[in-house]
Write a protein that holds these residues in place. Sequence first.
Motif, short mmCIF file in Angstrom:
data_model
loop_
_atom_site.label_atom_id
_atom_site.label_comp_id
_atom_site.label_asym_id
_atom_site.label_seq_id
_atom_site.Cartn_x
_atom_site.Cartn_y
_atom_site.Cartn_z
N PHE A 1 -13.63 -33.92 -20.55
CA PHE A 1 -14.50 -34.47 -19.51
C PHE A 1 -15.64 -35.27 -20.13
O PHE A 1 -16.53 -35.72 -19.43
CB PHE A 1 -15.05 -33.36 -18.64
N SER A 2 -15.60 -35.39 -21.44
CA SER A 2 -16.70 -36.05 -22.11
C SER A 2 -16.33 -37.48 -22.40
O SER A 2 -15.26 -37.76 -22.96
CB SER A 2 -17.01 -35.31 -23.41
N SER A 3 -17.20 -38.41 -22.04
CA SER A 3 -16.90 -39.80 -22.29
C SER A 3 -17.05 -40.13 -23.77
O SER A 3 -16.58 -41.16 -24.23
CB SER A 3 -17.83 -40.69 -21.47
N ARG A 4 -17.70 -39.24 -24.52
CA ARG A 4 -17.94 -39.52 -25.92
C ARG A 4 -16.74 -39.21 -26.79
O ARG A 4 -16.67 -39.59 -27.93
CB ARG A 4 -19.14 -38.69 -26.40
N HIS B 1 -17.84 -32.37 -32.37
CA HIS B 1 -18.28 -32.66 -31.00
C HIS B 1 -19.44 -33.62 -30.94
O HIS B 1 -19.61 -34.33 -29.97
CB HIS B 1 -18.66 -31.37 -30.29
N LEU C 1 -21.23 -38.46 -32.58
CA LEU C 1 -21.67 -39.79 -32.14
C LEU C 1 -23.18 -39.90 -32.08
O LEU C 1 -23.71 -40.76 -31.39
CB LEU C 1 -21.06 -40.10 -30.77
N HIS D 1 -27.55 -37.00 -20.97
CA HIS D 1 -26.10 -37.12 -20.90
C HIS D 1 -25.52 -36.10 -21.88
O HIS D 1 -25.74 -36.21 -23.08
CB HIS D 1 -25.66 -38.53 -21.28
N GLU D 2 -24.88 -35.10 -21.34
CA GLU D 2 -24.32 -34.03 -22.14
C GLU D 2 -25.35 -33.48 -23.12
O GLU D 2 -25.10 -33.31 -24.30
CB GLU D 2 -23.07 -34.54 -22.87
#
Lengths: 753, 753
Positions: free
Chosen positions: A669-672, B5, B8, B719-720
């Motif tokens: 679900f993570s766009s990264r 994880h 980025l 964001h996250e």
Amino acid sequence: MSEQHFGLVDHSNTYPPHQDHREEETFELSEHGELLYSEHSNQSFSTKRPTYEDGNTIDWLREENAERERQRCLKSQRGARGLLLPFMDASRMWFVIVLTGIGIGVTGAWLDVLVKWLADFREGHCVHGFFYNQPSCCSGFDAGEICTDWQSWGQYLDIQYILGQSLLHSVVYVALAVVFAGSAAILVQFYAPYAFHTGIPEIKAILGGYVLDAFLSPWTLLIKALGLALAVASGLSLGKEGPLVHVACCMAYLLSGLFKQFRHNEAQKRKLLAAAAAAGVSVAFGSPLGGVLFGLEELDTFANESDVMWRGFVTSVIAAMSLQYIDPFGTAKLVLFQVTSITDTWRAFELVPWLLLAVAGGVLGSLLIKLNVRVALYRRHSALNDWPLLEVVGVSALTAAISYLIVFTRVQTSELVANLFQECDPSKTDYHGLCNPTAMWENVFLLIVTALLKIALTAWTFGMMIPAGIFLPTIAVGASLGRAVGLLTQGLQRAYPGAWVFSSCPPDPTVPCVSPGFYAVIGASAMLAGVTRMTISLVVILFELTGALSHVLPIMISVMTAKWVGDACGKDGIYSVWIAMRKYPWLPPVAYRDKGETAAQVMTPIERLVIIEDGCTLGELDNLTRKYNFHGFPVVRDAELVGYVTRDKLIEFLFAREPATLSTRRCTFSSRRSTAEDNLENLSNLVEEAILQLRKEQPQELVVDMFQKLNLRQILFTHEGRLTGMVTKTDIVALLNLHFPHTAALSELPGRP
Amino acid sequence: MSEQHFGLVDHSNTYPPHQDHREEETFELSEHGELLYSEHSNQSFSTKRPTYEDGNTIDWLREENAERERQRCLKSQRGARGLLLPFMDASRMWFVIVLTGIGIGVTGAWLDVLVKWLADFREGHCVHGFFYNQPSCCSGFDAGEICTDWQSWGQYLDIQYILGQSLLHSVVYVALAVVFAGSAAILVQFYAPYAFHTGIPEIKAILGGYVLDAFLSPWTLLIKALGLALAVASGLSLGKEGPLVHVACCMAYLLSGLFKQFRHNEAQKRKLLAAAAAAGVSVAFGSPLGGVLFGLEELDTFANESDVMWRGFVTSVIAAMSLQYIDPFGTAKLVLFQVTSITDTWRAFELVPWLLLAVAGGVLGSLLIKLNVRVALYRRHSALNDWPLLEVVGVSALTAAISYLIVFTRVQTSELVANLFQECDPSKTDYHGLCNPTAMWENVFLLIVTALLKIALTAWTFGMMIPAGIFLPTIAVGASLGRAVGLLTQGLQRAYPGAWVFSSCPPDPTVPCVSPGFYAVIGASAMLAGVTRMTISLVVILFELTGALSHVLPIMISVMTAKWVGDACGKDGIYSVWIAMRKYPWLPPVAYRDKGETAAQVMTPIERLVIIEDGCTLGELDNLTRKYNFHGFPVVRDAELVGYVTRDKLIEFLFAREPATLSTRRCTFSSRRSTAEDNLENLSNLVEEAILQLRKEQPQELVVDMFQKLNLRQILFTHEGRLTGMVTKTDIVALLNLHFPHTAALSELPGRP
């Protein structure tokens, strides 16, 4: 580097989640929820936006988003269409508003006529036409002349003996009461079970986002209006105010169904319903401003939405004007019981009896609520639950039999109240001998008996299988008590005109000093405040009755004192109690005060949440959606919150997949995260955009405040990026109902086993 | 595992932050802000809660928290104290409420008397006492008898020639106008610069959380009341409504200062001010319900706070009753200009002229706003800025000279409006020959001239260095236009009584069909709607004037049409325009509609934010607090959001440290990080509890909605788990004012160079 910062990962929930969770998302009555979703999983998900089924709660954010998109689409049309379409759009809204206003005005007038005719029919009939009521039958006669066209049943059957006549009258009186009430109950039970009761608790829940379309169906509209006329005419201890609000909402719902813009948007539909509800009160009391303020105070619908308030105002005024235009009784009176000949001024000593009345209103109002709850619980848990018709017949027979014995209760309740509000005027008829100073003690005794009787009967009647409002009987109780206190005060002043406390009275004994009629108004306002716990709308409604600015202050003081006393005896008004008993997901707009608790005490901690671990297989997602019918699930990765995804989006997504691929492919679900990896599907576009995150140290009352003001469904709690828990609207509703012991006691829907 | 994880990480801001940030937190006018905080850094931080200085915005969450703590403390007292203290607490609140109500009622009455006396003094004086006004001087005479006790100045100086008399009268008229207006301006300029203008924009800002204590000082109260009387009496084109609201708020502020519970809590103080503002309108128009709805609609203060609405209602009623009790003119009339002898009904064809009036009201209202803005900008950028007194003297001389020439403008504006609202009645005095059918064209011409003149004069006057409200002149413009249209319609109907459109008129030509007085009411309501863009409160105020329910519908239609037309010509009402020009941090309660933008477009991205990197030294923190006067800073670690810390908490913390240790010790704001490490101070208790986090994909209008409903100061976007940006109230205010070109044009405070 990350290891150093996130070395304390200790919540790393693995899928499948723990089994000891609680149902944090079921607004849907559980049996409905199952039904709804099992249907869904087997049918196509071609439409993007779900249609809600009864028992759900709408997603305000999504509805508002949809409306925004629609508006943008309309305005982006080229040329004349870009101007015309938004205009047509607004016209449709105003069409519904205006037609609802006219409709409810006409319905109110029609109800008045029907009730009057039915009620008169209990006493006799018109010789030159079955369908005339007493005043229209006798309209050809001058005042004072005896109207021979109207025959009582005794005259009709030519019974000569007084005893026989009385017996016949009482038998007809009771029998027709039973027939009327029974017909109303049959109509309600077999054709529209939602037409029972007042309807205001349901409307409050619906305006808050609850979905209950059956409650607003055309069938309910018809049965509620017809049943209401029968119920009122039967002489049961009930009023038409609340049901009229329900009827108005049904009407707006029916009309709004004509246009796609409302049919397909639950939020827009609710804004129309709010306007209609105000019109219902406006017609019931002939008080357009009272209607607006009722919408504002009790329904809490106009908060921060001046558009909606304006629409409510327009509907209220149009409804009141329609009613006045039709003028059902030819009196040009808009209000139910206009108060006339209020003396100009009041004296300071009168504050003492008024405060007494206010205290009594608060205490008796609480008592009425408590009795009503007891009766409702007893009804549910006794044999009466299976025999609602029998109950209605029994209570109406009992009510009629007792009412016939007492001069005040024999007439229609609205007539009684109008008479109690009236000042004594030698030039006018003396209703029931209230103005006879020698009969003071008899009157006081009878008035107190009337009040107590009405309390008992109302507590029982409000909740039976018939349309029933609680405003009018409450007013009758208060007015009786108030008039009694007024008579006592007047008697005291007449007995001791020279006493020190009465020195402010005019010295001339023929000039009246105490106005017992206004004491009735005070009593009514105090009793209303005790039962409904409203303030400003009550004062405005009663101000529109009396019209005298100088008398607003006593009304205000009594309403406030009664509310204080009532709140001390029990926190909730009658509508809140019923909402709690039926377990509607409704947040009262009251300011919640915590005792130092934080959000941590109300939230479901992560250990007890059903969550989606980022990276699980699609098969696991599929299992999750089949197993739990929650509204949605938080998505985490190593306890870090990734987002929140709703169950219906997941189902829609999974439905489009080949069942065979489900077990092998994994999701993120993570766009990264890169999807270059094999077998990884990126679901980040399913994640909800508008998700609120807070820290769990936040005071509880701020959390409650956010739910109240923003119409949220859930708030997620994070600490430095990690999910710590979740609070849903259900949790908040439960929190606010903690103090009430009978929450959910009547949570099944009426008419369903 | 974490590397995978969070691979980025690309925003890893290092301290010190970039220099190209914008000032995201300065509500404080910058010079004030500096002053405030430099004082703070040199003084003791013994008190936990800061006192706000003028130019700040209060922190609602903190104030509410403090009040909650105080309440809890009161209730936790043992025994009788635990019961008595909360009661005393409530009593103090009601003491302020009731006393404010009485005070503003008395002030309103006193103002009426003073204005009447001053205005009469422009025409003559009473021989048996300098201090009598004309009606009280002549009260001993019967109607019709000539009052010899009242001498015009011509009679007093015994001038025999008509020409000389006229000359003298006009000279005295103009001279006294200049003296009155000049005195008012001197009082305002030298003693209370905040007493200028209407005050409603400032009150809206203050109720929204802006701090401007000087605006509510006792000195302002006195000067505003006195200056208002002088300004109104001078015949300038202004009204007393807005300033009365200001006076009421000053009064509540003064009284609330008596008690610590209000003195020390800005949020509680604002709730009292909201109630007082409603009372101001109530007294100005004699319309208690109108006052409450004004508070609701224009001040937007009662949203979700039924307690505050109730207090406003109580204050309004008490104020109206005090005014009625004092009854300054002995007329027992509460309202400024009661409309009498409204005919019962209106005809459908009248909707055409009424709609015309509504359109004219919308267009002229917008024109008035635009002219007023132009004049305000011209005043600021021309020599007039340095000579406010001269401007007042010049404009008042001009106004008086022109007004003297026209029969309608020579009298007080309130008298003109009362006369225009009056229907023609042969038994009453015909004011100014309005009822003379042969003089129709002259009347229409003069009325239109009056309207245009008033527009021009009002556009100039509203904003000069005197107390000035805009309601009354607006009403006068609308009423003149309305009466003109009414006269024309009446003339048309009389000329062609047999025409098809007039077929609904009664056939008897002596029975009037068209009521020009009601046209004046319609014109006034349309003009008011065009200028203020209010709806429901205007209708209620005008409904309380006319009292006829049947006439609410035309008023409603005209108000709505005028608002629509006005909104099409320019989005903002006069008060919003002034708020924007003065750059008060006030969020209009209107529903903001974005065009598909998300929060990302309005937020300050992390690259441009001043942030605290977790782990920096205390010295770096110290530098940060000295360098930036923002309200607070987000704290991040490797772009992951840790929390938000306010600047004053940091200063307080750093002040207690030894300066020597600052450069060596490092800080962490994370509770998860061990402080066993040397030289690491844990500051996690400084982090704010209530911080909202959202995703930047959230639609802009939802962000605006949250700021409006929750009274927030900032929202952080993540964001996250990673900070992506921040939105502050200033950003939102700027966003909502984007369409207005003159934002901040008058942002300096009045009276300060």
